[in-house]
Motif scaffolding. Sequence first.
Motif, PDB file in Angstrom:
ATOM      1  N   ALA A  66       0.752  -1.323   0.199  1.00 19.14           N
ATOM      2  CA  ALA A  66      -0.050   0.020  -0.034  1.00 19.14           C
ATOM      3  C   ALA A  66       0.798   1.130   0.041  1.00 19.14           C
ATOM      4  O   ALA A  66       0.675   2.086  -0.776  1.00 19.14           O
ATOM      5  CB  ALA A  66      -1.005   0.010   1.233  1.00 19.14           C
ATOM      6  N   LYS A  67       1.945   1.184   0.674  1.00 18.48           N
ATOM      7  CA  LYS A  67       2.590   2.406   0.850  1.00 18.48           C
ATOM      8  C   LYS A  67       3.664   2.728  -0.255  1.00 18.48           C
ATOM      9  O   LYS A  67       3.708   3.892  -0.974  1.00 18.48           O
ATOM     10  CB  LYS A  67       3.814   2.124   1.883  1.00 18.48           C
ATOM     11  N   VAL A  68       4.218   1.619  -1.044  1.00 14.24           N
ATOM     12  CA  VAL A  68       4.718   1.713  -2.590  1.00 14.24           C
ATOM     13  C   VAL A  68       3.848   2.243  -3.433  1.00 14.24           C
ATOM     14  O   VAL A  68       3.973   3.153  -4.251  1.00 14.24           O
ATOM     15  CB  VAL A  68       5.286   0.396  -2.740  1.00 14.24           C
ATOM     16  N   ILE A  69       2.519   1.774  -3.585  1.00 17.81           N
ATOM     17  CA  ILE A  69       1.804   2.156  -4.401  1.00 17.81           C
ATOM     18  C   ILE A  69       1.323   3.787  -4.398  1.00 17.81           C
ATOM     19  O   ILE A  69       1.218   4.304  -5.124  1.00 17.81           O
ATOM     20  CB  ILE A  69       0.321   1.219  -4.420  1.00 17.81           C
ATOM     21  N   ALA A  70       1.125   4.031  -2.985  1.00 13.94           N
ATOM     22  CA  ALA A  70       0.786   5.449  -2.697  1.00 13.94           C
ATOM     23  C   ALA A  70       1.931   6.308  -3.068  1.00 13.94           C
ATOM     24  O   ALA A  70       1.502   7.498  -3.635  1.00 13.94           O
ATOM     25  CB  ALA A  70       0.331   5.783  -1.276  1.00 13.94           C
ATOM     26  N   ALA A  71       3.336   5.916  -2.934  1.00 11.47           N
ATOM     27  CA  ALA A  71       4.206   6.752  -3.267  1.00 11.47           C
ATOM     28  C   ALA A  71       4.333   6.933  -4.823  1.00 11.47           C
ATOM     29  O   ALA A  71       4.704   7.805  -5.469  1.00 11.47           O
ATOM     30  CB  ALA A  71       5.475   6.002  -2.867  1.00 11.47           C
TER      31      ALA A  71
END
Length: 452
Positions: free
Chosen positions: A378-383
């Motif tokens: 989730a964090k990577v996709i948001a970035a």
Amino acid sequence: MDLSCFKAYDLRGRVPDQLNPELAEKIGRAYVEVTGAKKVIVGYDIRLSSPEIAESLSNGLMAAGADVFDIGLCGTEQVYFATSHYKMDGGIMVTASHNPKDHNGMKMVGPESRPISSDNGLNDIRDRVLEPFTDAPKQGGREPLEVMSAYVDHLLGYIDAGSLTPLSIVCNAGNGGAGLVIDQIEQHLPFDFIKVHHQPDGHFPNGVPNPILPENRAATADAVIEHGAAMGIAWDGDYDRCFFFDENGRFIEGYYIVGLLADQFLRKTGGGKVIHDPRLTWNTLDLVKAAGGEAIESKTGHAFIKQRMRDEDAIYGGEMSAHHYFRDFAYCDSGMIPWLLVAERLCQSGQTLSSLIDARIEAYPASGEINRTIDDPAKVIAAIEAKYSPDAKSINHVDGLSIEYDKWRFNLRMSNTEPVVRLNVESRADKALMEEKTEELLAEMHRLNEAG
């Protein structure tokens, strides 16, 4: 009791520790109590454990008061077909599709072959398994039901038999169940079938049938070249997915088959709605529009696509993962209808499969799905969204993240079942750009993952 075999859409697990006859019997009882079904289709695949699990499942269904209609060894789509065609209350297929050979599972449907998944009954069945059971006052009965002839007649209804000409076709059942259908259908068609790994064999002497794995493709590709065939087809074990090879033995990405089938269907119907998934879209949108249809995007996954097809009364739906859905097949997926339509197109057009596909690959080159293990998806996709959205033409979240520019687009989504992120990239007639952007995104994902 270990209930880890219950997944989001179906049941799958190792035999006997995650799925066994004792649990199967309880699942049968729970299915009847949760759904209220009185008449249930039961079928099973070629796995060595399947007959015993189907037997225990049937005993549970009958103990709970349901009548079992046993269609025996079959493919998943025959359970779908029989449940809707004979207007049953539900159906259960014992199969683990392309999982390892020591696994098994079940796919469940309700009336009209509507899928039963975690949000509409599967979790209730799982929870009910843990409670004690008492037998129904009146036990159900069991009878065999022959569905192959009605099913084959239905399949032949999708094509114009009069337009077919002799073709040689390589078919690779992977020692799964598809060969049984080919043996029945070939007497109705002017095709010469070259049969590879044809006999059903739950020992899987040539490996588990999963043609999406590159190492499993050579047997089909080599046979196409050796015999000068017009095309090759390969199926997974329960043959609800089919994969295509052109006359040169080249494996064709499922994305381009979706466009081809949408075009073929719309030519027959003179219009209609087509459902597609958001991973790769431009080729499908282009072909559907040109053929006078309306393309509608749906979240990936059979339960979502089937529901959207019903909502929209769509004639066809396709996923790049080689699942193809048909309105007249109870909105369910079939691995047999697609190759019949492609064979019909080859006969009617006089073109080779490569000539039908090459122009589409040139117009919309695609990366194919690339999986990467990511610690915090989730964090990577948001970035990635924060970095790539400022110049974007459009951004949507129908399924994961889709970002579109004038010349290229990508979709990035999390797996439902593992810490994996799946990337798809495509461009407009610019293969170098597609490859450059794919590498750029993969490098950025790697950097973000390493940075934690």
